[in-house]
Design an enzyme around this catalytic site. Structure first.
Site, mmCIF file in Angstrom:
data_model
loop_
_atom_site.group_PDB
_atom_site.id
_atom_site.type_symbol
_atom_site.label_atom_id
_atom_site.label_comp_id
_atom_site.label_asym_id
_atom_site.label_seq_id
_atom_site.Cartn_x
_atom_site.Cartn_y
_atom_site.Cartn_z
ATOM 1 N N LYS A 92 0.861 -1.179 0.000
ATOM 2 C CA LYS A 92 0.000 0.000 0.000
ATOM 3 C C LYS A 92 0.901 1.233 0.000
ATOM 4 C CE LYS A 92 -4.507 0.995 0.633
ATOM 5 N NZ LYS A 92 -5.684 0.288 0.152
ATOM 6 N N GLY A 192 -23.451 4.178 5.019
ATOM 7 C CA GLY A 192 -22.576 4.671 3.948
ATOM 8 C C GLY A 192 -23.071 4.185 2.600
ATOM 9 N N GLY A 194 -22.062 5.338 -0.474
ATOM 10 C CA GLY A 194 -21.184 5.931 -1.486
ATOM 11 C C GLY A 194 -21.027 4.994 -2.668
ATOM 12 N N VAL A 196 -19.504 2.038 -3.097
ATOM 13 C CA VAL A 196 -19.816 0.619 -2.884
ATOM 14 C C VAL A 196 -21.225 0.458 -2.323
ATOM 15 C CG1 VAL A 196 -19.157 -1.516 -1.713
ATOM 16 C CG2 VAL A 196 -17.377 0.064 -2.464
#
Ligand SMILES: NC(=O)c1ccc[n+]([C@@H]2O[C@H](COP(=O)([O-])OP(=O)(O)OC[C@H]3O[C@@H](n4cnc5c(N)ncnc54)[C@H](O)[C@@H]3O)[C@@H](O)[C@H]2O)c1
Length: 366
Positions: A92, A192, A194, A196
């Site tokens: 990452k 949430g 958003g 996804v």
């Protein structure tokens, strides 16, 4: 050996202490005065393949916080790739700063050159505050990047595939708990909505689920409530919502002692990364409460599966069909958890670690 030499060998220093804790292979600090780039690339484990993981731009309070985040996230990528059966390692990157102020073509391309210098040991992609457009800039300096726009031969936004995988994991949990994987009539609370969460609502609505939703974006809430006939709740009310399934699809660390105490659901299955505040405390706590938890790095691996397909030659149908397999892996994890009386996050971690050990052994001979 002097005590300072000993400390270095054991990794007790500020940086090596952290790197040794999770057994990272390599951590690269990148800086460029001209663009203001300050980035950290953490490569956790490359036994299974090159380390793949997105680049997050975030205005961290300090450098220590950035290092902690990149180390934790890269380790998560190792497990995500392993449990999904991908030939990928975990890595990452984080770029430190306010994305609205620091992001530029030059900064992204400079970062791309640092990625290029790693010769394919690290493959980058988009993450929080980076977009497919940013990856286009990175791609001008390196081929070791995925998450490119479809027009450039990439897989585009991975979120719909992540949502599909989350839907599959949720259906597996339903089968495990109610003996039938239909979500028709199930009350599902989604935190949430958003990229996804929004796509997930589509799958759930189509199957006849009764939806309860929350988000901090009021406008999005109103339009989704209308489109999916969903009930809206405010903020933390989502934890105590009267529902069968809770799907966290916003931020991490929301499954803490206080919130778990409020849950009325039988299943937690959502896309957010790092949902358990402390996996050693909150994994067992969910189990004791009789709540079936589908491990985050397993259920949300559709996005990684999608970008892996891009890395080996993109075909959407293959990405979707591999993502469908999250259903079977989830069933295996849930069954093993019940049989061994070990919480699901630990079971998934052990399966991921076992595959890495097994493949390391495969590679031990010519
Ligand atoms: N996008 C992917 O393919 C992908 C892959 C794996 C994991 N994830 C994880 O899934 C989660 C969602 O990702 P996304 O791409 O949909 O992000 P997103 O930013 O598009 O959506 C997140 C949503 O959560 C809302 N939100 C933020 N704080 C909230 C709060 N306190 N209460 C309620 N809602 C809140 C935001 O307004 C936004 O609508 C993240 O944790 C991400 O790390 C995403």
């Amino acid at each position: 050996m002097s005590s300072s030499q000993e400390a270095v060998t054991k990794g007790n220093g500020e940086i090596f202490g952290q790197i040794t804790t999770y057994d990272h292979e390599q951590v690269v600090f990148c800086q460029d005065n001209h663009t203001g780039l300050k980035a950290i690339i953490a490569i956790h484990n490359t036994v299974l393949g090159p380390g793949l993981g997105g680049t997050r731009i975030y205005n961290y309070q300090n450098e220590a916080e950035a290092l902690k985040d990149v180390l934790r996230l890269s380790r998560g990528m190792t497990y995500k790739a392993s449990i999904s059966g991908l030939n990928l390692g975990g890595a990452k990157a984080v770029i430190i700063g306010d994305s609205t102020k620091i992001k530029s073509e030059a900064l992204m391309r400079k970062f791309g050159r640092f990625v290029e210098n790693l010769n394919g040991k690290y493959i980058t992609a988009e993450d929080v505050n980076t977009t497919t457009k940013d990856m286009e800039y990175v791609h001008m300096e390196t081929k070791h990047v995925v998450g490119l726009p479809e027009l450039m031969g990439g897989g585009g936004d991975p979120s719909p595939v992540t949502a599909y995988g989350t839907y599959m994991g949720m259906k597996a949990a339903a089968k495990n708990v109610w003996g039938n994987d239909s979500l028709n009539g199930k009350k599902i609370a989604v935190q949430g909505i958003g990229k996804v969460g929004g796509h997930l609502l589509g799958f759930l609505h189509k199957e006849g689920a009764k939806l309860i939703i929350t988000d901090i974006n009021e406008e999005m809430l109103a339009s989704n409530a209308k489109q999916y006939s969903a009930t809206v709740v405010k903020g933390s009310e989502i934890f105590s919502a009267d529902c069968d399934i809770f799907a966290p699809c916003a931020m991490g660390a929301i499954l803490n002692t206080e919130n778990i105490g409020k849950l009325k659901c039988k299943v937690v299955a959502g896309a957010a990364n790092n949902q358990l505040d402390d996996e050693n405390i909150h994994g067992p706590m969910l189990m004791e409460k009789g709540i079936t938890y589908v491990p985050d790095f397993l259920i949300n691996s559709g996005g990684l599966i999608n970008v892996y397909q891009e890395y080996i030659g993109y075909k959407r149908e293959i990405a979707m069909s591999k993502t469908e397999h999250i259903y079977n892996i989830s069933l295996d994890v849930l069954a093993k958890s019940a049989a061994d009386k070990i919480h699901t996050q630990r079971v998934a971690t052990e399966l991921a670690e076992k595959r890495i050990k097994d493949i390391l052994n495969v590679h031990s001979t010519y």
